[in-house]
Design a protein around this motif. Sequence first.
Motif, PDB file in Angstrom:
ATOM      1  N   MET A   1     -40.568   0.378 -19.877  1.00 49.88           N
ATOM      2  CA  MET A   1     -39.941   1.622 -19.485  1.00 49.88           C
ATOM      3  C   MET A   1     -40.122   2.609 -20.646  1.00 49.88           C
ATOM      4  O   MET A   1     -39.650   2.372 -21.739  1.00 49.88           O
ATOM      5  N   GLU A  18     -37.102  13.983 -11.695  1.00 40.42           N
ATOM      6  CA  GLU A  18     -37.402  12.556 -11.613  1.00 40.42           C
ATOM      7  C   GLU A  18     -36.226  11.787 -11.019  1.00 40.42           C
ATOM      8  O   GLU A  18     -36.412  10.886 -10.199  1.00 40.42           O
ATOM      9  N   LEU A  22     -35.698   9.240  -7.614  1.00 43.73           N
ATOM     10  CA  LEU A  22     -35.222   7.860  -7.772  1.00 43.73           C
ATOM     11  C   LEU A  22     -33.881   7.598  -7.083  1.00 43.73           C
ATOM     12  O   LEU A  22     -33.363   6.482  -7.166  1.00 43.73           O
ATOM     13  N   ALA A  25     -33.297   4.406  -5.191  1.00 47.21           N
ATOM     14  CA  ALA A  25     -33.658   3.152  -5.861  1.00 47.21           C
ATOM     15  C   ALA A  25     -32.520   2.142  -5.742  1.00 47.21           C
ATOM     16  O   ALA A  25     -31.347   2.492  -5.811  1.00 47.21           O
ATOM     17  N   THR A  29     -33.355  -3.167 -10.034  1.00 46.47           N
ATOM     18  CA  THR A  29     -34.807  -3.073  -9.896  1.00 46.47           C
ATOM     19  C   THR A  29     -35.284  -2.199 -11.054  1.00 46.47           C
ATOM     20  O   THR A  29     -34.472  -1.482 -11.662  1.00 46.47           O
ATOM     21  N   PRO A  30     -36.553  -2.233 -11.378  1.00 54.51           N
ATOM     22  CA  PRO A  30     -37.033  -1.348 -12.446  1.00 54.51           C
ATOM     23  C   PRO A  30     -36.724   0.126 -12.171  1.00 54.51           C
ATOM     24  O   PRO A  30     -36.332   0.862 -13.084  1.00 54.51           O
ATOM     25  N   GLU A  31     -36.846   0.544 -10.917  1.00 60.59           N
ATOM     26  CA  GLU A  31     -36.553   1.935 -10.571  1.00 60.59           C
ATOM     27  C   GLU A  31     -35.059   2.224 -10.717  1.00 60.59           C
ATOM     28  O   GLU A  31     -34.656   3.295 -11.195  1.00 60.59           O
ATOM     29  N   GLY A  32     -34.221   1.293 -10.286  1.00 60.85           N
ATOM     30  CA  GLY A  32     -32.774   1.460 -10.422  1.00 60.85           C
ATOM     31  C   GLY A  32     -32.347   1.511 -11.878  1.00 60.85           C
ATOM     32  O   GLY A  32     -31.475   2.299 -12.260  1.00 60.85           O
ATOM     33  N   ASP A  33     -32.960   0.668 -12.704  1.00 58.73           N
ATOM     34  CA  ASP A  33     -32.657   0.691 -14.141  1.00 58.73           C
ATOM     35  C   ASP A  33     -33.084   2.014 -14.761  1.00 58.73           C
ATOM     36  O   ASP A  33     -32.357   2.591 -15.579  1.00 58.73           O
ATOM     37  N   ARG A  34     -34.229   2.498 -14.373  1.00 56.30           N
ATOM     38  CA  ARG A  34     -34.706   3.790 -14.894  1.00 56.30           C
ATOM     39  C   ARG A  34     -33.747   4.908 -14.489  1.00 56.30           C
ATOM     40  O   ARG A  34     -33.400   5.774 -15.300  1.00 56.30           O
ATOM     41  N   LEU A  35     -33.308   4.878 -13.247  1.00 57.64           N
ATOM     42  CA  LEU A  35     -32.351   5.869 -12.763  1.00 57.64           C
ATOM     43  C   LEU A  35     -31.077   5.840 -13.608  1.00 57.64           C
ATOM     44  O   LEU A  35     -30.580   6.884 -14.032  1.00 57.64           O
TER      45      LEU A  35
END
Length: 65
Positions: A1, A18, A22, A25, A29-35
Amino acid sequence: MNISPIKTQRDYRNVLKEIEGLMMAKRNTPEGDRLDVLVTLVEAWERKHYFKNYCVVRCNTVHKT
């Protein structure tokens, strides 16, 4: 990330865009963590740049009555 700090108004707007992408998301999940991380950065940015200004305006308005 790969996430960088929000340093400018342009960075802030880009991160908001961004985050918008997201919003659906799923958690853990990787997307949820990024969010989650991006939202935390935005909250810190807003607290630093907007809350102080809101407080000054609001407090001055309240105390003038």
